[in-house]
Design a protein around this motif. Structure first.
Motif, short mmCIF file in Angstrom:
data_model
loop_
_atom_site.label_atom_id
_atom_site.label_comp_id
_atom_site.label_asym_id
_atom_site.label_seq_id
_atom_site.Cartn_x
_atom_site.Cartn_y
_atom_site.Cartn_z
N ALA A 98 0.83 -1.21 0.00
CA ALA A 98 0.00 0.00 0.00
C ALA A 98 0.86 1.25 0.00
CB ALA A 98 -0.93 0.00 1.21
N GLY A 99 2.03 1.17 0.61
CA GLY A 99 2.89 2.34 0.73
C GLY A 99 3.76 2.61 -0.47
N SER A 100 3.69 1.77 -1.50
CA SER A 100 4.53 1.94 -2.69
C SER A 100 3.72 2.49 -3.85
CB SER A 100 5.15 0.60 -3.10
OG SER A 100 5.96 0.75 -4.25
N THR A 101 4.10 3.66 -4.32
CA THR A 101 3.46 4.26 -5.50
C THR A 101 4.56 4.76 -6.43
OG1 THR A 101 1.57 4.98 -4.16
CG2 THR A 101 1.83 5.98 -6.34
N PRO A 102 4.69 4.13 -7.61
CA PRO A 102 3.88 3.03 -8.13
C PRO A 102 4.19 1.70 -7.45
CG PRO A 102 5.69 3.49 -9.61
CD PRO A 102 5.73 4.57 -8.56
N LEU A 103 3.35 0.71 -7.74
CA LEU A 103 3.54 -0.64 -7.21
C LEU A 103 3.81 -1.60 -8.37
CD1 LEU A 103 3.50 -2.86 -5.06
CD2 LEU A 103 1.00 -2.95 -5.32
N PRO A 104 5.06 -2.02 -8.60
CA PRO A 104 5.36 -3.01 -9.63
C PRO A 104 4.99 -4.42 -9.15
CG PRO A 104 7.39 -2.26 -8.60
CD PRO A 104 6.29 -1.47 -7.97
N VAL A 105 4.35 -5.19 -10.02
CA VAL A 105 3.93 -6.55 -9.71
C VAL A 105 4.56 -7.46 -10.76
CG1 VAL A 105 2.00 -8.14 -9.40
CG2 VAL A 105 1.77 -5.74 -8.72
N LEU B 296 4.45 -6.38 -14.47
CA LEU B 296 5.69 -6.79 -15.13
C LEU B 296 5.58 -8.29 -15.42
CD1 LEU B 296 8.26 -5.03 -12.73
CD2 LEU B 296 7.09 -4.07 -14.72
N ASP B 297 5.03 -8.62 -16.59
CA ASP B 297 4.81 -10.03 -16.91
C ASP B 297 5.53 -10.47 -18.17
OD1 ASP B 297 3.26 -8.62 -18.71
OD2 ASP B 297 1.49 -9.92 -18.52
N GLU B 298 6.47 -9.66 -18.64
CA GLU B 298 7.27 -10.02 -19.79
C GLU B 298 8.75 -9.84 -19.47
OE1 GLU B 298 6.04 -7.84 -23.19
OE2 GLU B 298 4.03 -8.72 -23.26
N GLY B 299 9.56 -10.83 -19.85
CA GLY B 299 10.98 -10.75 -19.58
C GLY B 299 11.72 -9.98 -20.66
N GLY B 300 13.00 -10.23 -20.76
CA GLY B 300 13.80 -9.52 -21.75
C GLY B 300 14.43 -8.27 -21.18
N SER B 301 15.15 -7.56 -22.03
CA SER B 301 15.88 -6.37 -21.58
C SER B 301 14.95 -5.27 -21.10
CB SER B 301 16.77 -5.86 -22.71
OG SER B 301 16.00 -5.50 -23.84
N MET B 302 13.70 -5.26 -21.59
CA MET B 302 12.76 -4.22 -21.16
C MET B 302 12.38 -4.36 -19.69
SD MET B 302 12.10 -2.03 -23.55
CE MET B 302 10.53 -1.34 -23.03
N LEU B 303 12.48 -5.56 -19.14
CA LEU B 303 12.10 -5.77 -17.75
C LEU B 303 12.97 -4.93 -16.83
CD1 LEU B 303 10.50 -7.18 -15.54
CD2 LEU B 303 12.06 -9.14 -15.74
N ALA B 304 14.27 -4.92 -17.06
CA ALA B 304 15.17 -4.10 -16.24
C ALA B 304 14.83 -2.63 -16.38
CB ALA B 304 16.62 -4.36 -16.64
N ASP B 305 14.49 -2.20 -17.59
CA ASP B 305 14.12 -0.80 -17.80
C ASP B 305 12.87 -0.44 -17.01
OD1 ASP B 305 16.25 -0.61 -19.52
OD2 ASP B 305 15.04 -0.76 -21.35
N ARG B 306 11.91 -1.35 -16.99
CA ARG B 306 10.65 -1.05 -16.31
C ARG B 306 10.82 -1.02 -14.80
NH1 ARG B 306 5.93 -4.59 -18.63
NH2 ARG B 306 4.71 -2.96 -17.57
N ILE B 307 11.71 -1.85 -14.28
CA ILE B 307 12.00 -1.79 -12.85
C ILE B 307 12.67 -0.46 -12.52
CG2 ILE B 307 13.40 -2.78 -10.99
CD1 ILE B 307 12.89 -5.53 -12.24
N ASP B 308 13.64 -0.07 -13.34
CA ASP B 308 14.30 1.23 -13.13
C ASP B 308 13.28 2.36 -13.21
OD1 ASP B 308 16.81 0.17 -12.76
OD2 ASP B 308 17.42 0.41 -14.87
N GLY B 309 12.34 2.26 -14.17
CA GLY B 309 11.33 3.30 -14.30
C GLY B 309 10.44 3.39 -13.07
N ALA B 310 10.08 2.25 -12.48
CA ALA B 310 9.26 2.25 -11.28
C ALA B 310 10.01 2.88 -10.11
CB ALA B 310 8.81 0.85 -10.93
#
Length: 280
Positions: A126-133, A160-174
């Motif tokens: 609840a305390g995380s905005t955004p919340l990556p899943v 976050l339900d797709e792997g690949g190099s974009m996954l790391a980017d999306r975690i960094d974005g969150a």
């Protein structure tokens, strides 16, 4: 603390530094807690897919003289449900799969007798905005289901339900957008990408909450709070009723920790009614 056979085994393993092979044996024992006290070391080795000497070394690592001493200890606390396990031999394979899931749900219910871990997870999410899943491959449906409902009460859920190099980017974005926690669903077989993603997430300062099939899953060392929910292995493909239900329990705990959750739900219902979104 619960007193189920699986919980007693978990307590036995806690506090011991186990090798990957020993964690595999421990995982196997927890999943077959009702039958393990009646297995020979060779049978347990075959069940876990390891060598018989590995089972002996595992018993010694737990502080016993050998596997016979470990088995004697387990038989002293052998569950009364053993008779039920024997009766299950009369079920066909489909019934056995259902009975296995019923037992998994029973274990989950016993574990939830202590609500503190789930409540803590709810506060973190609840305390995380955004919340990556996060959930890849077999766990993607669990992650998607959680994210779908979570978006009704949480202001910013990122699936976050797709792997690949974009996954790391999306975690960094969150992380860049202010995320403080990440929820991960991790089910067998465990993709290497999930382990890498959790290592990256923790390195970036995120608190990792994980739903996994076992406390000994490969993702455990990269999780700050891991809540186990067993999967069924009686069919060609694993079944995951307990992880799915645990995901819904986490949703409830998260909603309880979000002050605007009820208002968001009511607003959604109003919009849905005005759009004729659902058929009554």
């Amino acid at each position: 603390m619960s007193d189920s056979p699986a919980a007693r085994l978990q307590q036995l393993f806690e506090g011991h530094r186990l090798t990957p092979t020993q964690r595999r044996i421990a995982h196997c024992m927890v999943r077959g807690a009702a039958d393990v006290p009646f297995l020979s070391s060779v049978e347990l080795a075959d069940l876990a897919g390891v060598s018989q000497p590995s089972v002996t070394r595992f018993a010694v690592a737990l502080g016993f003289d050998g596997y016979p001493a470990l088995r004697r200890h387990l038989r002293e606390v052998a569950p009364a449900e053993r008779a039920e396990a024997v009766r299950e031999d009369t079920y066909n394979e489909y019934q056995q799969a259902v009975q296995g899931e019923i037992e998994n749900l029973r274990q989950l219910s016993v574990m939830l007798a202590d609500p503190a871990p789930v409540e803590e997870a709810g506060r973190l999410l609840a305390g995380s905005t955004p919340l990556p899943v996060l959930g890849l491959r077999a766990a993607s449906s669990q992650a998607r289901g959680f994210a779908y409902f979570a978006a009704k009460v949480h202001p910013d859920v990122r699936l976050l339900d797709e792997g690949g190099s974009m996954l790391a980017d999306r975690i960094d974005g969150a992380v860049g957008a202010g995320a403080s926690a990440l929820l991960c669903f991790a089910l067998p077989r465990h993709p290497r990408e999930v382990v890498d993603a959790l290592e990256q997430a923790r390195g970036a300062g995120l608190t990792v909450v994980t739903v996994a099939d076992s406390a000994f899953a490969p993702v455990a060392r990269y999780s700050d709070l891991l809540i186990p929910a067993p999967v069924g292995t009686g069919l060609a493909f694993d079944t995951a009723c307990a992880p799915m239900l645990l995901g819904r329990v986490l949703l409830e705990a998260m909603a309880d920790a979000l002050p605007e959750a009820q208002a968001r739900l009511e607003a959604f219902d109003t919009r849905a009614a005005s759009r004729g979104l659902f058929v009554e």
